[in-house]
Scaffold this active site. Sequence first.
Site, mmCIF file in Angstrom:
data_model
loop_
_atom_site.group_PDB
_atom_site.id
_atom_site.type_symbol
_atom_site.label_atom_id
_atom_site.label_comp_id
_atom_site.label_asym_id
_atom_site.label_seq_id
_atom_site.Cartn_x
_atom_site.Cartn_y
_atom_site.Cartn_z
ATOM 1 N N SER A 90 52.986 -75.856 19.726
ATOM 2 C CA SER A 90 51.577 -75.467 19.650
ATOM 3 C C SER A 90 50.730 -76.528 18.951
ATOM 4 O O SER A 90 51.225 -77.327 18.152
ATOM 5 C CB SER A 90 51.431 -74.158 18.881
ATOM 6 O OG SER A 90 52.234 -73.163 19.443
HETATM 7 N N1 SAH Z 1 57.211 -72.111 17.638
HETATM 8 C C1 SAH Z 1 57.453 -73.165 18.586
HETATM 9 C C2 SAH Z 1 56.629 -72.948 19.847
HETATM 10 C C3 SAH Z 1 57.462 -73.086 21.065
HETATM 11 S S1 SAH Z 1 56.746 -72.450 22.562
HETATM 12 C C4 SAH Z 1 57.204 -74.541 17.969
HETATM 13 O O1 SAH Z 1 56.752 -74.625 16.806
HETATM 14 O O2 SAH Z 1 57.508 -75.524 18.617
HETATM 15 C C5 SAH Z 1 57.426 -70.812 22.606
HETATM 16 C C6 SAH Z 1 58.903 -70.699 22.662
HETATM 17 O O3 SAH Z 1 59.214 -69.313 22.863
HETATM 18 C C7 SAH Z 1 59.584 -71.457 23.791
HETATM 19 O O4 SAH Z 1 60.521 -72.333 23.248
HETATM 20 C C8 SAH Z 1 60.255 -70.359 24.615
HETATM 21 O O5 SAH Z 1 61.501 -70.746 25.163
HETATM 22 C C9 SAH Z 1 60.426 -69.249 23.585
HETATM 23 N N2 SAH Z 1 60.591 -67.895 24.122
HETATM 24 C C10 SAH Z 1 59.991 -67.335 25.203
HETATM 25 N N3 SAH Z 1 60.404 -66.065 25.371
HETATM 26 C C11 SAH Z 1 61.306 -65.807 24.377
HETATM 27 C C12 SAH Z 1 62.097 -64.680 24.022
HETATM 28 N N4 SAH Z 1 62.091 -63.550 24.728
HETATM 29 N N5 SAH Z 1 62.895 -64.773 22.930
HETATM 30 C C13 SAH Z 1 62.964 -65.914 22.195
HETATM 31 N N6 SAH Z 1 62.233 -67.027 22.495
HETATM 32 C C14 SAH Z 1 61.413 -66.974 23.566
#
Ligand code: SAH
Length: 241
Positions: A90
């Site tokens: 993000s």
């Molecule tokens: N917090 C992260 C943002 C990553 S984007 C950072 O600081 O980089 C969101 C993430 O959520 C992705 O990696 C995606 O694979 C994950 N995601 C999506 N659905 C999910 C679920 N049901 N359980 C766990 N992770 C999930």
Amino acid sequence: MKAKTLSLKFAAGCMLAALWIPPLSHAESDAQKEARMNMVETQIEARGVESPVVLEAMRNAKRHLFIPPPRDREAYQDRPLPIGHGQTISQPYIVALMTELVQPKAEHKVLEIGAGSGYQAAVLAEIVDHVYTVEIVEPLSKWADERLKLAGYENVTVKHADGYHGWEEHAPFDAIVVTAATPHIPPPLIAQLKDGGRMIIPVGSRFRTQQLVLVEKDGDEVTTRNILPVRFVPFTRAEED
Ligand code: SAH
């Protein structure tokens, strides 16, 4: 003959260049540090994030360590960046805002859903006692775990799973941060929130406007408040319930 030797040497050189991975270290250049201080001032404080602990965490967590090269050079720019597997880290302001909204405290136990790069977990880990983070894409859960360890965070536990179910074993949590957009707020996450706890979660679908929603739990009462429109990657499911 000479030309052949040269071209072989050249090929070997290219292979080495392709294989060489720079060692990860805590040391950083003055330019990286300056870029991060500038990011906090111009992107985060300027937009109204005020919490001293959050601003300090954003000054300390080295975002460039969580972004796969070569995009790590863009780590302190004002936008999300790709981290592979169709996912993104993000925008720094959104990480700071979400962190501020859950009002993290030193004694808190926090759950994150969507570890991704590991960066949001690192920012939380700068402030709270322990962060539990769940990631559904296995290689990303490994990446986040490795990067967090190499960056020196000992108070983060990463798990590969579908975060819809939260992390029962460590519940209840003082705060929950969800970083992928869900069509509805998963009931297990509300159940795993402490009385008086706060959750921040993007709600909406991939093609419609999503809202960053703040959830507050007060006894049996759960209140929600829309904070601002956002765009997050979708919350995916291992299997539908
Ligand atoms: N917090 C992260 C943002 C990553 S984007 C950072 O600081 O980089 C969101 C993430 O959520 C992705 O990696 C995606 O694979 C994950 N995601 C999506 N659905 C999910 C679920 N049901 N359980 C766990 N992770 C999930």
